[in-house]
Scaffold this active site. Structure first.
Site, PDB file in Angstrom:
ATOM      1  N   LYS A 150       0.837  -1.208   0.000  1.00 49.39           N
ATOM      2  CA  LYS A 150       0.000   0.000   0.000  1.00 49.39           C
ATOM      3  C   LYS A 150       0.875   1.262   0.000  1.00 49.39           C
ATOM      4  CE  LYS A 150      -2.273  -1.125   3.799  1.00 49.39           C
ATOM      5  NZ  LYS A 150      -1.760  -2.451   4.224  1.00 49.39           N
ATOM      6  N   ARG A 205      -9.835   0.074   9.044  1.00 54.82           N
ATOM      7  CA  ARG A 205      -9.290  -1.245   9.338  1.00 54.82           C
ATOM      8  C   ARG A 205     -10.279  -2.087  10.126  1.00 54.82           C
ATOM      9  NH1 ARG A 205      -3.601  -0.061   8.945  1.00 54.82           N
ATOM     10  NH2 ARG A 205      -2.285  -1.868   9.257  1.00 54.82           N
ATOM     11  N   ARG A 210      11.437  -5.809   4.579  1.00 53.50           N
ATOM     12  CA  ARG A 210      11.271  -4.403   4.957  1.00 53.50           C
ATOM     13  C   ARG A 210      11.922  -4.111   6.313  1.00 53.50           C
ATOM     14  NH1 ARG A 210       5.186  -2.196   5.034  1.00 53.50           N
ATOM     15  NH2 ARG A 210       5.090  -3.185   7.073  1.00 53.50           N
ATOM     16  N   ARG A 244      11.371  -0.655  11.267  1.00 55.26           N
ATOM     17  CA  ARG A 244      10.167  -0.506  12.088  1.00 55.26           C
ATOM     18  C   ARG A 244      10.120  -1.589  13.158  1.00 55.26           C
ATOM     19  NH1 ARG A 244       5.035   0.062   8.168  1.00 55.26           N
ATOM     20  NH2 ARG A 244       4.124  -1.104   9.905  1.00 55.26           N
ATOM     21  N   ARG A 288      -0.202  -9.245  13.660  1.00 48.17           N
ATOM     22  CA  ARG A 288      -0.763  -8.284  12.691  1.00 48.17           C
ATOM     23  C   ARG A 288      -1.553  -9.013  11.613  1.00 48.17           C
ATOM     24  NH1 ARG A 288       4.533  -5.343  11.214  1.00 48.17           N
ATOM     25  NH2 ARG A 288       3.339  -4.388   9.562  1.00 48.17           N
TER      26      ARG A 288
HETATM   27  P1  ADP Z   1       1.056  -2.100   7.584  1.00 47.67           P
HETATM   28  O1  ADP Z   1       1.614  -1.504   6.332  1.00 47.67           O
HETATM   29  O2  ADP Z   1       1.926  -3.190   8.110  1.00 47.67           O
HETATM   30  O3  ADP Z   1      -0.379  -2.465   7.457  1.00 47.67           O
HETATM   31  P2  ADP Z   1       0.647   0.442   8.934  1.00 47.67           P
HETATM   32  O4  ADP Z   1       1.800   1.360   8.834  1.00 47.67           O
HETATM   33  O5  ADP Z   1      -0.548   0.723   8.083  1.00 47.67           O
HETATM   34  O6  ADP Z   1       1.180  -1.034   8.740  1.00 47.67           O
HETATM   35  O7  ADP Z   1       0.139   0.369  10.458  1.00 47.67           O
HETATM   36  C1  ADP Z   1       1.023   0.048  11.512  1.00 47.67           C
HETATM   37  C2  ADP Z   1       0.246  -0.151  12.800  1.00 47.67           C
HETATM   38  O8  ADP Z   1      -0.448   1.064  13.163  1.00 47.67           O
HETATM   39  C3  ADP Z   1      -0.863  -1.216  12.766  1.00 47.67           C
HETATM   40  O9  ADP Z   1      -0.369  -2.519  12.992  1.00 47.67           O
HETATM   41  C4  ADP Z   1      -1.782  -0.735  13.902  1.00 47.67           C
HETATM   42  O10 ADP Z   1      -1.261  -1.052  15.164  1.00 47.67           O
HETATM   43  C5  ADP Z   1      -1.717   0.788  13.767  1.00 47.67           C
HETATM   44  N1  ADP Z   1      -2.799   1.295  12.881  1.00 47.67           N
HETATM   45  C6  ADP Z   1      -2.622   1.854  11.650  1.00 47.67           C
HETATM   46  N2  ADP Z   1      -3.805   2.178  11.102  1.00 47.67           N
HETATM   47  C7  ADP Z   1      -4.761   1.814  12.004  1.00 47.67           C
HETATM   48  C8  ADP Z   1      -6.184   1.872  12.027  1.00 47.67           C
HETATM   49  N3  ADP Z   1      -6.881   2.361  10.988  1.00 47.67           N
HETATM   50  N4  ADP Z   1      -6.833   1.419  13.127  1.00 47.67           N
HETATM   51  C9  ADP Z   1      -6.163   0.929  14.174  1.00 47.67           C
HETATM   52  N5  ADP Z   1      -4.827   0.826  14.212  1.00 47.67           N
HETATM   53  C10 ADP Z   1      -4.114   1.259  13.149  1.00 47.67           C
END
Ligand code: ADP
Length: 190
Positions: A14, A89, A128, A134, A146
């Site tokens: 994404k 999400r 990554r 991260r 996750r």
């Molecule tokens: P990835 O690319 O691995 O999906 P993100 O950078 O989008 O990771 O998100 C990292 C973390 O931030 C998630 O695992 C969650 O803990 C938190 N997070 C991000 N977006 C949301 C959301 N919309 N609702 C709840 N938690 C979120």
């Protein structure tokens, strides 16, 4: 205004694809993950609350991310729309988004869903981890949580957007440019 949801499991690409999309369609990229990471870096109370949850691979509370998105919708100007990355999400977040938009007579334009199999999720995140550093990428048990959280809480959104006739699935396997062109082909029509 156009409102695109960029959907997919962790590691689907994404963040990688978002850059080209915002440029081509003059969108504002809103990644809740990135917004939360900058709150953590700045040491804000919200960041402190989010840190432990993110590092455990759990979701932060719906109202936290909904509030962040709503304030961005109000403050960002001079774009043709928004590209929501990592939001919604959960079903509750998707319903909050619909409610926010419908206040102004607007709605989600389309959900672009990048799909990759679970084994590729683990492979890409391991890769990554070496590049971006991260904390939530480094430990296999956190990545596993996750992925589980994705299947339990986020995957139901596929049906949600299918029912709303907004769901567009893109095969996320292949070269970055190949996936990008598949996305463009779809977005050109929306
Ligand atoms: P990835 O690319 O691995 O999906 P993100 O950078 O989008 O990771 O998100 C990292 C973390 O931030 C998630 O695992 C969650 O803990 C938190 N997070 C991000 N977006 C949301 C959301 N919309 N609702 C709840 N938690 C979120």
């Amino acid at each position: 205004m156009k409102y695109f949801v960029l959907f997919g499991p962790p590691g689907a690409g994404k963040g990688t694809q978002a850059g080209a999309m915002v440029e081509r369609y003059n969108l504002c990229h809103l990644s809740t993950g990135e917004l939360l990471r900058s709150e953590i870096a700045a040491g804000t109370p919200l960041g402190l609350q989010a840190k432990a949850l993110i590092e455990a691979g759990s979701l932060v509370p719906d109202e936290v991310v909904v509030g962040m998105i709503e304030s961005k919708f109000k403050s960002v100007k001079n774009v043709k729309g928004f590209l929501l990355d990592g939001f919604p999400r959960t079903i509750a977040q998707a319903e909050a988004l619909d409610a926010m938009l419908s206040k102004n007579g607007e709605s989600v334009t389309g959900c672009i869903s990048l799909m990759i199999p679970d084994d590729l999720i683990h492979e890409r995140i391991a890769h990554r981890a070496n590049i971006e550093g991260r904390a939530d990428d480094a430990r296999p048990e956190v990545v596993a949580n996750r992925v589980k959280t994705y299947h339990d809480k986020t995957e139901p959104l596929i049906d949600f957007y299918k029912k709303a006739n907004r769901y567009h699935e893109i095969d996320g396997v292949g070269l970055i440019e190949e996936v990008r062109d598949r996305i463009f082909k779809k977005l050109d029509l929306l």
